[in-house]
Design a protein around this motif. Structure first.
Motif, PDB file in Angstrom:
ATOM      1  N   GLY A  96       0.812  -1.204   0.000  1.00 46.87           N
ATOM      2  CA  GLY A  96       0.000   0.000   0.000  1.00 46.87           C
ATOM      3  C   GLY A  96       0.848   1.259   0.000  1.00 46.87           C
ATOM      4  O   GLY A  96       1.916   1.301   0.616  1.00 46.87           O
ATOM      5  N   VAL A  97       0.381   2.272  -0.728  1.00 46.09           N
ATOM      6  CA  VAL A  97       0.978   3.613  -0.659  1.00 46.09           C
ATOM      7  C   VAL A  97      -0.178   4.607  -0.616  1.00 46.09           C
ATOM      8  O   VAL A  97      -1.299   4.290  -0.992  1.00 46.09           O
ATOM      9  CB  VAL A  97       1.918   3.928  -1.852  1.00 46.09           C
ATOM     10  CG1 VAL A  97       3.112   2.994  -1.872  1.00 46.09           C
ATOM     11  CG2 VAL A  97       1.171   3.849  -3.173  1.00 46.09           C
ATOM     12  N   GLY A  98       0.100   5.826  -0.149  1.00 48.14           N
ATOM     13  CA  GLY A  98      -0.984   6.785  -0.059  1.00 48.14           C
ATOM     14  C   GLY A  98      -0.536   8.159   0.368  1.00 48.14           C
ATOM     15  O   GLY A  98       0.638   8.486   0.314  1.00 48.14           O
ATOM     16  N   TYR A  99      -1.504   8.970   0.815  1.00 45.70           N
ATOM     17  CA  TYR A  99      -1.350  10.392   1.117  1.00 45.70           C
ATOM     18  C   TYR A  99      -1.205  11.178  -0.195  1.00 45.70           C
ATOM     19  O   TYR A  99      -1.665  10.737  -1.235  1.00 45.70           O
ATOM     20  CB  TYR A  99      -0.188  10.646   2.084  1.00 45.70           C
ATOM     21  CG  TYR A  99      -0.258   9.835   3.356  1.00 45.70           C
ATOM     22  CD1 TYR A  99      -1.312  10.027   4.258  1.00 45.70           C
ATOM     23  CD2 TYR A  99       0.687   8.863   3.643  1.00 45.70           C
ATOM     24  CE1 TYR A  99      -1.394   9.272   5.424  1.00 45.70           C
ATOM     25  CE2 TYR A  99       0.617   8.115   4.813  1.00 45.70           C
ATOM     26  CZ  TYR A  99      -0.423   8.322   5.695  1.00 45.70           C
ATOM     27  OH  TYR A  99      -0.512   7.574   6.831  1.00 45.70           O
ATOM     28  N   GLY A 100      -0.581  12.336  -0.155  1.00 47.45           N
ATOM     29  CA  GLY A 100      -0.347  13.090  -1.375  1.00 47.45           C
ATOM     30  C   GLY A 100       0.674  12.374  -2.247  1.00 47.45           C
ATOM     31  O   GLY A 100       1.423  11.512  -1.778  1.00 47.45           O
ATOM     32  N   TRP A 101       0.750  12.766  -3.523  1.00 51.13           N
ATOM     33  CA  TRP A 101       1.588  12.003  -4.446  1.00 51.13           C
ATOM     34  C   TRP A 101       3.068  12.029  -4.065  1.00 51.13           C
ATOM     35  O   TRP A 101       3.789  11.042  -4.272  1.00 51.13           O
ATOM     36  CB  TRP A 101       1.395  12.477  -5.883  1.00 51.13           C
ATOM     37  CG  TRP A 101       1.842  13.884  -6.178  1.00 51.13           C
ATOM     38  CD1 TRP A 101       1.063  14.992  -6.216  1.00 51.13           C
ATOM     39  CD2 TRP A 101       3.171  14.319  -6.475  1.00 51.13           C
ATOM     40  NE1 TRP A 101       1.822  16.108  -6.520  1.00 51.13           N
ATOM     41  CE2 TRP A 101       3.116  15.711  -6.690  1.00 51.13           C
ATOM     42  CE3 TRP A 101       4.403  13.672  -6.595  1.00 51.13           C
ATOM     43  CZ2 TRP A 101       4.243  16.467  -6.994  1.00 51.13           C
ATOM     44  CZ3 TRP A 101       5.536  14.417  -6.896  1.00 51.13           C
ATOM     45  CH2 TRP A 101       5.443  15.804  -7.101  1.00 51.13           C
ATOM     46  N   ALA A 102       3.534  13.150  -3.506  1.00 53.42           N
ATOM     47  CA  ALA A 102       4.961  13.238  -3.167  1.00 53.42           C
ATOM     48  C   ALA A 102       5.321  12.261  -2.048  1.00 53.42           C
ATOM     49  O   ALA A 102       6.352  11.589  -2.094  1.00 53.42           O
ATOM     50  CB  ALA A 102       5.308  14.665  -2.763  1.00 53.42           C
TER      51      ALA A 102
END
Length: 308
Positions: A90-96
């Motif tokens: 999983g990845v997430g938050y804002g794109w940076a």
């Protein structure tokens, strides 16, 4: 065949034979990440032979992990999987920030990424597509977008996502089958779709009716026996068996889950502890079930295991 297409093809083949596992992340009673317990718990998940393992995602409390904890969760999952099943991180938050997590996932040996909804703000459709594009461009790994809450793609947007070379699919958490059918018909045949609503078994027949039979199973995180029995009955067309499992376990589980926000994870972790699995408590902002709810959950779990 390019690497993203190879990963998509492998996932498609495996999703026809099993559910997608979203393992819990083990914490100590003090709330610290517990790598030894996580490794032991994960072995049980892998022994049940899921189609793929999605590490450090929603059920794994991605939102509460530090970057270093996240790296260790993904690394341990890759080590324990040892190539037997694909590992999606999983990845997430804002794109940076998502790009930083993606970099760690690649370093840890993950096979792909699940891009969870961004943080806080509602965004226009072109912004949602650009968010996915920016993360995809920052990683060599194939990526699956996840639509739920305030992220919802229209057909034109999915058409654009499918043109990004390493975006290979969409996990749906909305359950709007009319809209989802439009998305599926717009995307190329190689594009993956799967049912990712909470307690996905409740809608599995409906999703399958529009050509999306694959689904994630939170129940697999604590009772792979029940999860596997449901999958087998569903794919064998044993409708009365499916109904028995829905009526005797899944529906009352959902009714208990719906009592409070966050129980889609908290109840799953509590059920795992009731089975003696070394997962520990949830981290804030989630909260634990009440003693009364734990008693209900224990009886419900016993009933589900009796059914299988």
């Amino acid at each position: 065949m390019t690497e993203p297409l190879q990963t998509a093809a492998r996932l498609r083949e495996r999703m026809a034979a099993g559910v997608l596992s979203f393992p819990l992340t083990s914490f100590t009673e003090d709330g610290e990440f517990d790598p030894g317990s996580f490794r032991a718990y994960l072995r049980g998940q892998l022994d049940a032979n899921p189609a793929a393992v999605f590490a450090a995602c929603g059920t794994g409390e991605f939102f509460s992990l530090t970057l270093d904890e996240y790296s260790e969760v993904v690394r341990i999952t890759v080590e324990e999987a040892a190539g037997r099943v694909p590992v999606i991180a999983g990845v997430g938050y804002g794109w940076a920030i998502a790009a930083q997590y993606a970099s760690r996932a690649a370093e840890a040996g993950a096979d792909g990424l699940l891009l969870m909804p961004h943080y806080l703000v509602k965004a226009p459709m072109d912004g949602l597509v650009e968010q996915v594009r920016k993360v995809a461009e920052a990683t060599p790994l194939p990526l699956i977008a996840y639509q739920r809450d305030y992220v919802s793609f229209d057909a034109a947007a999915v058409g654009l996502l499918a043109k990004i070379p390493n975006v290979i699919g969409l996990k749906d958490g909305h359950g709007d089958l009319d809209q989802l059918q439009r998305l599926r018909l717009t995307a190329p045949e190689s594009f993956l779709f799967f049912n990712g609503v909470a307690t996905a078994e409740m809608q599995a027949r409906a999703y399958a009716s529009i050509g999306i039979p694959a689904y994630s199973s939170a129940v697999h995180a604590f009772a792979p026996e029940i999860s596997k029995a449901f999958f087998t009955a569903l794919h064998a067309g044993e409708q009365s068996r499916v109904d028995d499992l829905l009526r005797g376990f899944y529906q009352p589980f959902v009714e208990l889950r719906d009592r409070r926000a966050g129980y889609a994870v908290s109840l799953v972790k509590a059920a795992a502890r009731l089975r003696g699995l070394p997962v520990g408590p949830v981290r804030a902002p989630l909260s634990e079930p009440t003693p009364e709810e734990l008693t209900t959950l224990k009886a419900l779990l016993a009933a589900g295991l009796d059914l299988v």
